[in-house]
Design an enzyme around this catalytic site. Structure first.
Site, short mmCIF file in Angstrom:
data_model
loop_
_atom_site.label_atom_id
_atom_site.label_comp_id
_atom_site.label_asym_id
_atom_site.label_seq_id
_atom_site.Cartn_x
_atom_site.Cartn_y
_atom_site.Cartn_z
N GLU A 263 0.72 -1.15 -0.13
CA GLU A 263 -0.15 -0.20 0.13
C GLU A 263 0.61 1.13 -0.26
OE1 GLU A 263 -2.34 -3.17 3.02
OE2 GLU A 263 -0.09 -2.77 2.92
N CYS A 289 -2.23 -2.20 7.07
CA CYS A 289 -1.03 -2.55 9.43
C CYS A 289 -1.70 -0.52 9.20
CB CYS A 289 0.58 -2.76 8.50
SG CYS A 289 1.52 -1.03 7.98
#
Length: 333
Positions: A263, A289
């Site tokens: 990401e 995360c």
């Protein structure tokens, strides 16, 4: 699209296969798996040897072995016609694939017998009595691994009668193929973009876990990223990240990890190339995360769609919810 063919001897499966091959379908036959085994064992390619060898392979490796070995030859983007399906387990193994349909080709027994006689192969039955005996042998058996043609025919999705002209057969096959095409399920947008993310993850050089993300706006991919060491640094699998190369326990020494997340890379790649990702959707193979969550929020991404839960994502989920970022889990294989 995968069209499987089953049916009794002389029904015309070969004609259906020929017609589909001429229309761009790739041809595969479960019998070819058996033929290759006979050639390897230096045995003659007779009907009796084919049946016996097929039964032996099913007994040794499972009744769906011929189907599984045939599927291994397939490429996702092609259409196939698969001949010689003679066991229910073979049909069921193929039915597990989206777009598969089993077609039973039929014709009256006397018509089929005359076709075999006209074909004139050495091992074909010479009398109608021999023909009916062969039909009973191939139709079913109390041995689970033997051919079970009658039960296989019972699993057919479509049936085409081949007792008229070739044109009539081809017209009926065309009608069935178009019916299959209309029913074939294609991926929805979530499945489509998550599937692409899974392919992007194959580029990851991380030793620990392969993760990737794609950023989508107006159903168009505008950025991709996969996890690995930063640009200009040795790849993780080449020793670039000491933490990963020490195979640290999951969730430990994260502050020592040199790998950027999928990401994170998708977001920074967009920034690197000057691509606006505000109000976009991020598709990721794992839920983000905490670090990536903060980047998602601050970059203006409005929705996150993920496939698998990341083990340490409770705070991330809470933060995304508080920031008004929509989060959805979509499980794909």
């Amino acid at each position: 699209m995968i069209i499987g063919l089953t049916g009794k001897n002389g029904s015309g499966k070969g004609e259906v296969a020929r017609f589909l091959r001429e229309r761009g379908f790739e041809y595969l036959s479960l019998s070819d798996v058996i033929r290759r085994e006979l050639v390897k064992r230096k045995k003659r390619l007779t009907r009796e040897n084919l049946v016996a060898q097929g039964n032996e392979l099913r007994k040794k490796f499972g009744p769906d072995v011929l189907a599984k070995r045939t599927v291994e030859q397939m490429e996702m983007e092609k259409n196939y016609v698969v001949d010689s399906i003679r066991h229910p387990a073979e049909a069921k193994a193929l039915k597990a694939h989206n777009g598969f349909a089993l077609l039973n080709v039929t014709a009256p027994p006397k018509v089929r017998f005359e076709r075999l006689r006209a074909r004139g192969r050495e091992n074909d039955p010479r009398t109608f009595g021999e023909f009916k005996k062969l039909e009973r042998t191939e139709g079913g058996s109390s041995v689970r691994s033997d051919q079970q043609l009658d039960r296989t025919i019972g699993l057919a999705d479509y049936s085409v009668r081949n007792a008229g002209t070739l044109k009539e057969l081809e017209d009926e096959v065309t009608r069935i193929v178009m019916a299959i095409a209309r029913k074939k399920k294609r991926p929805n947008w979530d499945e489509y973009f998550l599937g692409i993310a899974k392919v992007v993850a194959l580029r990851s050089n991380c030793v620990k876990r392969k993760v990737a993300a794609v950023i989508v706006k107006d159903k168009r991919i505008i950025s991709t990223g996969y996890n690995g060491t930063p640009r200009g640094v040795r790849n993780c699998n080449e020793g670039g990240c000491p933490r990963c190369n020490q195979l640290a326990s999951s969730g430990t020494k994260l502050e020592e990890c040199l790998c950027s997340h999928g990401e994170e890379n998708a977001i920074t790649q967009a920034a690197y190339h000057g691509v606006n990702i505000k109000d976009s959707t991020l598709y990721t193979t794992y839920s983000p995360c905490l670090l990536c969550t903060k980047m998602v929020i601050n970059s203006g991404i409005r929705e996150v769609v993920f496939n698998i839960d990341y083990p340490l994502d409770e705070v991330s989920m809470s933060l995304l919810q508080e920031a008004g970022v929509k989060v959805r889990k979509v499980k794909i294989d």
